[in-house]
Design a protein around this motif. Structure first.
Motif, PDB file in Angstrom:
ATOM      1  N   TRP A  60       0.815  -1.216   0.000  1.00  0.00           N
ATOM      2  CA  TRP A  60       0.000   0.000   0.000  1.00  0.00           C
ATOM      3  C   TRP A  60       0.848   1.265   0.000  1.00  0.00           C
ATOM      4  O   TRP A  60       0.327   2.362   0.032  1.00  0.00           O
ATOM      5  CB  TRP A  60      -0.905   0.009   1.240  1.00  0.00           C
ATOM      6  CG  TRP A  60      -1.770  -1.200   1.309  1.00  0.00           C
ATOM      7  CD1 TRP A  60      -2.962  -1.405   0.674  1.00  0.00           C
ATOM      8  CD2 TRP A  60      -1.504  -2.406   2.030  1.00  0.00           C
ATOM      9  NE1 TRP A  60      -3.449  -2.649   0.945  1.00  0.00           N
ATOM     10  CE2 TRP A  60      -2.579  -3.301   1.782  1.00  0.00           C
ATOM     11  CE3 TRP A  60      -0.462  -2.829   2.869  1.00  0.00           C
ATOM     12  CZ2 TRP A  60      -2.629  -4.573   2.340  1.00  0.00           C
ATOM     13  CZ3 TRP A  60      -0.522  -4.097   3.422  1.00  0.00           C
ATOM     14  CH2 TRP A  60      -1.582  -4.956   3.159  1.00  0.00           C
ATOM     15  N   SER A  80      -2.120  -1.446   6.052  1.00  0.00           N
ATOM     16  CA  SER A  80      -2.631  -0.526   5.032  1.00  0.00           C
ATOM     17  C   SER A  80      -3.002   0.814   5.651  1.00  0.00           C
ATOM     18  O   SER A  80      -2.715   1.875   5.086  1.00  0.00           O
ATOM     19  CB  SER A  80      -3.835  -1.134   4.307  1.00  0.00           C
ATOM     20  OG  SER A  80      -4.879  -1.446   5.216  1.00  0.00           O
ATOM     21  N   ARG A 122      -1.286   4.908   5.286  1.00  0.00           N
ATOM     22  CA  ARG A 122      -2.160   5.990   4.819  1.00  0.00           C
ATOM     23  C   ARG A 122      -2.421   7.071   5.861  1.00  0.00           C
ATOM     24  O   ARG A 122      -3.026   8.092   5.541  1.00  0.00           O
ATOM     25  CB  ARG A 122      -3.505   5.381   4.387  1.00  0.00           C
ATOM     26  CG  ARG A 122      -3.395   4.462   3.200  1.00  0.00           C
ATOM     27  CD  ARG A 122      -4.613   3.570   3.041  1.00  0.00           C
ATOM     28  NE  ARG A 122      -4.538   2.793   1.791  1.00  0.00           N
ATOM     29  CZ  ARG A 122      -5.322   1.770   1.502  1.00  0.00           C
ATOM     30  NH1 ARG A 122      -6.259   1.380   2.387  1.00  0.00           N
ATOM     31  NH2 ARG A 122      -5.198   1.122   0.358  1.00  0.00           N
ATOM     32  N   ASN A 123      -1.994   6.836   7.101  1.00  0.00           N
ATOM     33  CA  ASN A 123      -2.373   7.748   8.163  1.00  0.00           C
ATOM     34  C   ASN A 123      -1.242   7.868   9.179  1.00  0.00           C
ATOM     35  O   ASN A 123      -0.713   6.855   9.644  1.00  0.00           O
ATOM     36  CB  ASN A 123      -3.649   7.219   8.838  1.00  0.00           C
ATOM     37  CG  ASN A 123      -4.107   8.090   9.991  1.00  0.00           C
ATOM     38  OD1 ASN A 123      -3.695   7.879  11.132  1.00  0.00           O
ATOM     39  ND2 ASN A 123      -4.961   9.062   9.695  1.00  0.00           N
ATOM     40  N   VAL A 132      -9.857   4.788   8.405  1.00  0.00           N
ATOM     41  CA  VAL A 132      -8.796   5.316   7.533  1.00  0.00           C
ATOM     42  C   VAL A 132      -8.893   4.685   6.144  1.00  0.00           C
ATOM     43  O   VAL A 132      -8.828   5.372   5.117  1.00  0.00           O
ATOM     44  CB  VAL A 132      -7.405   5.052   8.154  1.00  0.00           C
ATOM     45  CG1 VAL A 132      -6.298   5.272   7.107  1.00  0.00           C
ATOM     46  CG2 VAL A 132      -7.181   5.963   9.351  1.00  0.00           C
ATOM     47  N   ASN A 133      -9.075   3.380   6.106  1.00  0.00           N
ATOM     48  CA  ASN A 133      -9.106   2.691   4.817  1.00  0.00           C
ATOM     49  C   ASN A 133     -10.375   2.985   4.033  1.00  0.00           C
ATOM     50  O   ASN A 133     -10.345   3.130   2.805  1.00  0.00           O
ATOM     51  CB  ASN A 133      -8.952   1.185   5.031  1.00  0.00           C
ATOM     52  CG  ASN A 133      -7.544   0.800   5.452  1.00  0.00           C
ATOM     53  OD1 ASN A 133      -6.585   1.488   5.127  1.00  0.00           O
ATOM     54  ND2 ASN A 133      -7.427  -0.294   6.193  1.00  0.00           N
ATOM     55  N   HIS A 142     -10.032   6.504   2.559  1.00  0.00           N
ATOM     56  CA  HIS A 142      -8.813   6.802   1.803  1.00  0.00           C
ATOM     57  C   HIS A 142      -9.120   7.013   0.330  1.00  0.00           C
ATOM     58  O   HIS A 142      -9.901   6.273  -0.269  1.00  0.00           O
ATOM     59  CB  HIS A 142      -7.825   5.643   1.951  1.00  0.00           C
ATOM     60  CG  HIS A 142      -6.608   5.780   1.094  1.00  0.00           C
ATOM     61  ND1 HIS A 142      -5.660   6.758   1.303  1.00  0.00           N
ATOM     62  CD2 HIS A 142      -6.193   5.068   0.003  1.00  0.00           C
ATOM     63  CE1 HIS A 142      -4.709   6.633   0.389  1.00  0.00           C
ATOM     64  NE2 HIS A 142      -5.009   5.627  -0.408  1.00  0.00           N
ATOM     65  N   ARG A 143      -8.517   8.042  -0.234  1.00  0.00           N
ATOM     66  CA  ARG A 143      -8.611   8.289  -1.679  1.00  0.00           C
ATOM     67  C   ARG A 143      -7.349   7.749  -2.330  1.00  0.00           C
ATOM     68  O   ARG A 143      -6.264   8.297  -2.140  1.00  0.00           O
ATOM     69  CB  ARG A 143      -8.742   9.784  -1.964  1.00  0.00           C
ATOM     70  CG  ARG A 143     -10.028  10.418  -1.433  1.00  0.00           C
ATOM     71  CD  ARG A 143      -9.986  11.917  -1.600  1.00  0.00           C
ATOM     72  NE  ARG A 143      -9.794  12.280  -3.006  1.00  0.00           N
ATOM     73  CZ  ARG A 143      -9.300  13.463  -3.406  1.00  0.00           C
ATOM     74  NH1 ARG A 143      -8.893  14.340  -2.520  1.00  0.00           N
ATOM     75  NH2 ARG A 143      -9.183  13.726  -4.690  1.00  0.00           N
ATOM     76  N   PRO A 144      -7.454   6.674  -3.094  1.00  0.00           N
ATOM     77  CA  PRO A 144      -6.239   6.087  -3.690  1.00  0.00           C
ATOM     78  C   PRO A 144      -5.598   7.022  -4.694  1.00  0.00           C
ATOM     79  O   PRO A 144      -6.261   7.840  -5.327  1.00  0.00           O
ATOM     80  CB  PRO A 144      -6.758   4.808  -4.363  1.00  0.00           C
ATOM     81  CG  PRO A 144      -8.210   5.065  -4.602  1.00  0.00           C
ATOM     82  CD  PRO A 144      -8.677   5.949  -3.482  1.00  0.00           C
ATOM     83  N   THR A 145      -4.291   6.883  -4.824  1.00  0.00           N
ATOM     84  CA  THR A 145      -3.583   7.668  -5.824  1.00  0.00           C
ATOM     85  C   THR A 145      -3.907   7.138  -7.208  1.00  0.00           C
ATOM     86  O   THR A 145      -4.213   5.960  -7.395  1.00  0.00           O
ATOM     87  CB  THR A 145      -2.064   7.596  -5.592  1.00  0.00           C
ATOM     88  OG1 THR A 145      -1.665   6.225  -5.654  1.00  0.00           O
ATOM     89  CG2 THR A 145      -1.682   8.181  -4.241  1.00  0.00           C
ATOM     90  N   ALA A 195      -3.465  12.393  -4.987  1.00  0.00           N
ATOM     91  CA  ALA A 195      -4.308  11.689  -4.033  1.00  0.00           C
ATOM     92  C   ALA A 195      -5.777  11.915  -4.403  1.00  0.00           C
ATOM     93  O   ALA A 195      -6.134  12.937  -4.909  1.00  0.00           O
ATOM     94  CB  ALA A 195      -4.036  12.202  -2.634  1.00  0.00           C
TER      95      ALA A 195
END
Length: 438
Positions: A89, A375, A379-380, A412-413, A416-419, A438
């Motif tokens: 991730w 993951s 991300r955080n 958080v997951n 989350h806005r994936p790249t 992002a």
């Protein structure tokens, strides 16, 4: 043992093994008034453990301070450990808290440096007799209680040393534990490991890099003396490749890592060494007249670098409960109660960690909980700090996986806005370049 009987003992404590755990225990006990014999089968005072991650977990920092070793380690060039961890991730990069609170740390330090410092400190401690070239070949027993050791002194023959307590600090294949008949519980390790030392190896941020490749693993860790340890820890499915061509397989593995360190531009200053079979082992830490510390009590997976930290902690836990009883000239019953208390503390602090580590040693990919937490940590920042505390063994599994942490990771997951790749402006006549947003 009564006060009169205690005077018949050669020592209050005999410790077999003058490495990290044994030296730490000797120092801490002697400072509190105990008479300590510190034995080691090796006769070279500069001997050190070669197969090691050369890593002191932050959980060990309080013990290093108690031993007054921090200044000596820093003067010797030990590197304060920071780390970033690669996952599918992205990178987990723990940072100080929002209030600027620094991340807990300890040190990356080679065993040739660490062992020399701690052994010299033990030898200089009043109350410690360092007896090199002494191999424990038997135990003295009285009614089921350990009361001393029989040692082979090399060319000087054998001698018996009576003690109120015997401590096994002689590693994962502990002769002390074997002679005492302490049963061992073994977990297979389905990974193997090889490592080498490099000079002039550049690392991002100059800090430790770890790669969780599921199931394979690797790390590059800066150490004292400008040396970086680069370890590869593949699953045993890859073992035939390494047996066929160790150097080629090792170098190719490192080169293929995501954002790999440029080992071809660095200078390798050691052989590639390692082991293909390193099982995890646990033994009962205490029995009448006997305590086990360090790897003799609990040998874990070198993948996690916990061995030296747990060696120091177990030495400190033993000294905390045992020294007051010895100072009060307590009898055998009081001593054995103290040893039982040490055993409970050891199991309570480390059994949960070892359970998770043994499960991951099966050579498997991440399970559902691990995927959730890793993951989220990638991300955080708050989750990355939480992961750092657990990886540093400053919080246990129950706190790491408490309901609040699991819900935070899930949130958080889910949010989350994936790249995603988007074209960046390119000079006329060239193909569009890509950047991520992002």
């Amino acid at each position: 043992m009564s006060t009169a009987e205690s005077r018949t003992a050669d020592y209050d404590v005999v410790i077999s093994g003058a490495s990290v755990a044994g030296c730490a225990a000797a120092i801490l006990l002697a400072r509190r008034g105990a008479r300590v014999a510190l034995l080691d089968r090796r006769s070279d005072p500069a001997a050190y453990k070669v197969l090691c991650t050369h890593y002191l977990q932050p959980c060990a920092l309080p013990v290093l301070k108690e031993l007054d070793l921090v200044e000596a380690l820093e003067e010797a060039g030990a590197v304060r450990n920071e780390a970033r961890w690669y996952t599918r991730w992205g990178w987990i990069e723990p940072k100080p808290g929002p209030d600027g609170e620094p991340l807990p740390h300890a040190y990356n330090v080679r065993r040739q440096t660490l062992d020399r410092i701690v052994r010299e400190r033990a030898a200089a401690t009043p109350g410690v007799d360092l007896l090199l070239g002494h191999t424990v070949v038997g135990l003295l027993r009285d009614g089921g209680r350990t009361t001393g050791v029989k040692a082979d002194c090399g060319g000087s023959g054998e001698r018996e040393l009576r003690a109120r307590v015997v401590v096994g600090a002689d590693g994962k294949d502990s002769a002390t534990a074997r002679l005492a008949g302490v049963p061992v519980k073994t977990h297979a390790n389905e990974r193997f490991s090889y490592f080498a030392h490099f000079e002039d190896l550049e690392l991002v941020g100059g800090i430790t890099q770890s790669w969780f490749l599921e199931p394979d693993m690797a790390y590059a860790m800066p150490n004292d003396g400008g040396v970086t340890v680069v370890a590869v820890i593949p699953s045993k499915e890859r073992l035939p490749q390494f047996r066929a061509d160790l150097e080629g397989a090792y170098l190719d593995f490192v080169r293929d890592l995501p954002e790999a360190p440029a080992i071809d531009r660095a200078t390798r200053v050691s052989k590639i060494i390692g082991t293909v079979n390193y099982p995890l082992m646990s033994r009962r830490p205490a029995s009448p007249g006997l305590a086990l510390i360090g790897d003799a009590a609990l040998t874990s997976d070198p993948l996690w670098g916990v061995g030296c930290g747990w060696a120091l902690q177990s030495a400190s836990w033993l000294a905390d409960v045992l020294a007051p009883v010895l100072a009060a000239a307590g009898g055998a019953d009081e001593i054995d109660k103290a040893l039982a208390g040490y055993g409970r503390r050891h199991r309570g602090a480390l059994r949960g960690h070892q359970h998770l580590i043994a499960d991951y040693a099966k050579g498997r990919p991440f399970n559902a909980f691990e995927r959730l937490m890793f993951s989220a940590a990638a991300r955080n920042d708050a989750m990355a700090r939480h992961m750092h505390l657990f990886a540093s063994r400053l919080v246990g599994p129950l706190r790491f996986l408490n309901p609040g942490a699991l819900l935070r990771a899930l949130w958080v997951n889910l949010t989350h806005r994936p790249t995603r790749p988007v074209p960046a402006p390119a000079p006329s006549g060239e193909s569009p370049r890509f950047r991520t947003v992002a």
